[in-house]
Design a protein around this motif. Structure first.
Motif: not given
Length: 322
Positions: A28-29, A277, A279
């Motif tokens: 996601n990042y 999240p 991550d």
């Protein structure tokens, strides 16, 4: 060997031939990779340099040829192997976009991470027993904690944890896979097995039971050792003796506390995966294989007078050679 298609697929679909996996760090990042590469590289160099310095110092300094420092050497060796197993591949992904990892390399990494993590926990347990004997049975210490004891302890650490964690990658490697994209920087059992078309209940259950049995039993024995140590220390009446006795255990206790805290945070974040999240657990998993190896030799080096003296002696020898 048929090269795998890098694709994700839902459960209960037809399996695909697997020759390699694709590691996607921080799905996601993705921009995190550029920011993280520098601090991770510095921590990696610090961990390698500090542990190598500690090992060389203990090897070269005759005054450190004692069981306690041999156990510390074992801990440093485990830290070095864990770092080398995880961090170079993570940095290769960050720097060169080298996301592929072969089928066999993935499960080898999985085995080393699982077995060496529990070996490290077991080593902390042996070190706690060493401190227990030193404080609670000081007159018997030379006859109990010998070089032979350390050798047998090292064999026990490697055998117990190697044998009991080996089924984890074996079970995962026997699964049929419907996808090849791992949403992680490393080949954890959970990240890999979730790509399988097969039922992974037994796989997950085995890892859960073995992990908590090994780590839990080590933690219980460590707590018992320090309970006996604290009880013995509180009975000491001589002035300054309590501080001296606790000082001999402080470095070890700090490392155990940090190791357990980081591991606990990692477990909690994985259990609360739906609320945070995805991550975050990935980052914590990487840091758990990097920060303890970087701190372990530093804590001992700073707080242990004999090691500090050994390092200064080593530096003086290097200057004389030049």
């Amino acid at each position: 060997m048929i090269r795998r298609q890098h694709m994700e697929a839902p459960k209960n679909t037809s399996s695909i031939p697997v020759s390699e996996f694709l590691l996607i760090c921080f799905p996601n990042y993705q921009t995190w990779q550029h920011w993280l590469s520098l601090p991770l590289s510095l921590l990696f160099l610090l961990a390698m340099g500090a542990n190598a310095t500690l090992l060389i110092t203990i090897r070269m300094e005759a005054s450190l040829h004692e069981p306690m420092y041999y156990l510390l050497s074992l801990l440093s060796l485990l830290d070095i192997v864990l770092c080398l197993t995880v961090i170079p591949k993570v940095l290769a992904i960050f720097w060169f976009d080298n996301k592929s990892i072969s089928f066999s390399a993935c499960f080898l990494q999985m085995f080393i991470m699982n077995s060496f993590l529990t070996m490290e926990s077991c080593t902390f347990m042996v070190m706690a027993y060493d401190r227990y004997v030193a404080i609670c049975k000081p007159l018997q210490y030379p006859s109990i904690i010998t070089d032979q004891f350390v050798a047998r302890a090292a064999i026990f650490v490697a055998t117990r944890n190697g044998i009991l964690t080996m089924p984890i990658p074996i079970l995962s490697s026997q699964l049929r896979y419907c996808a090849s994209v791992i949403k992680n920087c490393i080949c954890t059992n959970m990240s890999v097995s979730k790509l399988s078309c097969d039922d992974i209940t037994f796989n997950q259950l085995y890892q859960f039971v073995i992990g908590w049995t090994l780590l839990g039993s080590d933690l219980i024995l460590i707590i018992l050792s320090y309970s006996f140590i604290l009880k013995a220390v509180l009975r000491i009446k001589a002035e300054g003796a309590v501080a001296k006795a606790l000082g001999t255990c402080s470095s070890h206790f700090i490392l155990i506390l940090f190791f357990s805290t980081v591991l606990l945070v990692l477990v909690i974040t994985n259990l609360a995966r739906e609320r945070i999240p995805p991550d975050v657990p990935i980052l914590l998993n990487i840091l758990h294989h990097l920060i303890p190896p970087a701190l372990n030799p530093i804590v001992y080096g700073v707080r242990t007078r004999e090691i500090k003296q050994g390092i200064w002696n080593l530096l003086r020898r290097l200057k004389e050679v030049r």
